[in-house]
Design an enzyme around this catalytic site. Structure first.
Site, short mmCIF file in Angstrom:
data_model
loop_
_atom_site.label_atom_id
_atom_site.label_comp_id
_atom_site.label_asym_id
_atom_site.label_seq_id
_atom_site.Cartn_x
_atom_site.Cartn_y
_atom_site.Cartn_z
N CYS A 356 23.18 69.34 62.14
CA CYS A 356 22.83 69.30 60.93
C CYS A 356 23.03 70.31 60.17
O CYS A 356 24.09 70.43 58.87
CB CYS A 356 21.10 70.38 61.12
O1 KQY Z 1 19.22 68.53 59.29
C1 KQY Z 1 18.34 69.12 58.99
N1 KQY Z 1 17.25 69.33 59.56
C2 KQY Z 1 18.39 69.62 57.42
C3 KQY Z 1 16.87 70.22 58.09
C4 KQY Z 1 16.25 71.72 56.84
C5 KQY Z 1 15.40 72.75 56.67
C6 KQY Z 1 15.41 73.26 55.70
N2 KQY Z 1 14.44 74.16 55.46
#
Ligand code: KQY
Length: 366
Positions: A356
């Site tokens: 991510c």
């Molecule tokens: O791609 C992801 N798992 C991003 C998560 C974003 C979290 C923001 N608090």
């Protein structure tokens, strides 16, 4: 750089598999104290470990807000390019561009509309305007022409491409009310094929239990190569993850990819539930409009959320008894790559993991 309003597929472009060759990797720098505990210091150490590991395999660039520029420069090793770039948070996979490539090796970006994982319906913070500009800025720095999807909300973590005509995603995310509520599943499927240059979308149902992104696919399933997928798994029938993984296994077992291949499915057992402690919760600022980090909350821990670099895999570890088996399985599935594990609890506490926070820039090699 040109802003394109044509369609990648019509222009002969498609999204390569992550395992194809990269020109580099992009990341952002964490700092917001309402998402990262203790002023983001522990997260900055974890991001530094990830960036350092990836930089052994390919060039890494980290975009940093002005007020953190000096700190990031000092924490990151010299071989990492640090540039000032405004952002709201640090999830380059989601707010950054998705790159597509044609047969001559020309690479272009797609700058999706970003609304912080659900906008005013169930988004994770407000506002998100700086994050929404990150895709365009990365393309400008890389001198890549860029497609802007005017009315299509999508995050890079919600798709995986095999580079050979097939994309996987989840219904939980792409059909969520906070993304593209006026579009039908068929319309979204069509849009994915048009932008990612694929011919088939495999729709899983749900992502990892309690994933705050509405179940991004990159936390539950990915390709090791065309025809071969890894699926996050548990044998514990009392865990809500059990039913989710079973359901996705059924879908993957009963489909073929765009080339008619039956999928080879490898189960990657999840670690035991990762729960926010009192101390961790108390380290996060409480701000209206940002998802709270309450003590006792289960985070969406999964080993599938790894980054594939040139010649390497950088994967999350959780100090869990399943760490070793997950690493061994990933080594077996990627025999030509060095597998590097990074303790990733601090990234997970922010809501995601290594995949991510990274975004690959494909190389121009054909
Ligand atoms: O791609 C992801 N798992 C991003 C998560 C974003 C979290 C923001 N608090």
């Amino acid at each position: 750089m040109k802003l394109l309003d044509t369609i990648p597929k019509n222009d002969g472009f498609h999204m390569p598999g992550e395992y194809e060759s990269h020109a580099g990797c992009w990341m952002l720098w964490p700092e917001r104290p309402d998402n990262w505990r203790d002023g983001a210091r522990p997260a900055q150490q974890a991001f530094t470990a990830v960036a350092t590991a990836i930089s052994r395999f390919e060039p890494v660039t980290v975009g940093v807000n002005q007020r953190q520029y000096d700190n990031a420069k000092n924490m990151l090793p010299d071989n990492i390019r640090v540039i000032e770039m405004s952002s709201d948070d640090a999830w380059m996979r989601d707010c950054g561009p998705t790159f597509v490539k044609n047969a001559e090796g020309i690479v272009r970006g797609i700058d999706w509309v970003f609304n912080a994982w659900g906008g005013l319906v169930d988004g994770l913070f407000f506002p998100w305007d700086k994050d929404d500009q990150v895709g365009d800025k990365v393309c400008a720095v890389e001198r890549k022409d860029c497609y802007r999807t005017k009315n299509f909300v999508l995050e890079g973590g919600s798709i995986h491409s095999d580079g050979d005509g097939t994309v996987i995603t989840t219904e939980e995310c792409l059909l969520s009310k906070g993304r593209n509520p006026s579009m039908s599943k068929n319309e979204i499927d069509h849009n994915l094929c048009q932008y990612l240059g694929c011919d088939k979308v495999i729709w899983l149902k749900r992502g990892i239990y309690k994933d705050e992104t509405n179940g991004h696919v990159d936390n539950i399933c990915c390709f090791a190569r065309p025809g071969v997928v890894l699926l996050a798994w548990t044998d514990d029938e009392s865990d809500p993850q059990y039913e989710i993984s079973q359901e996705n296994y059924e879908i993957l077992s009963n489909t073929v990819d765009s080339k008619g291949r039956q999928l080879e499915i490898h189960k990657i057992h999840t670690p035991k539930p990762v729960i926010i402690t009192k101390q961790e919760s108390e380290g996060v600022d409480s701000v209206d409009g940002t998802l709270p980090r309450a003590e006792g909350t289960r985070m969406a821990a999964s080993y599938v959320n790894f980054y594939i670099a040139n010649g390497g895999i950088v994967m999350p570890l959780f100090n869990d008894e399943k760490d070793e088996a997950a690493m061994a399985k990933i080594r077996e599935l990627f025999p030509d790559r060095e597998v590097v594990g990074i303790l990733a609890r601090e990234i997970l506490l922010g809501g995601g993991n290594i995949h991510c926070i990274t975004q690959q820039l494909p190389s121009s090699i054909t």
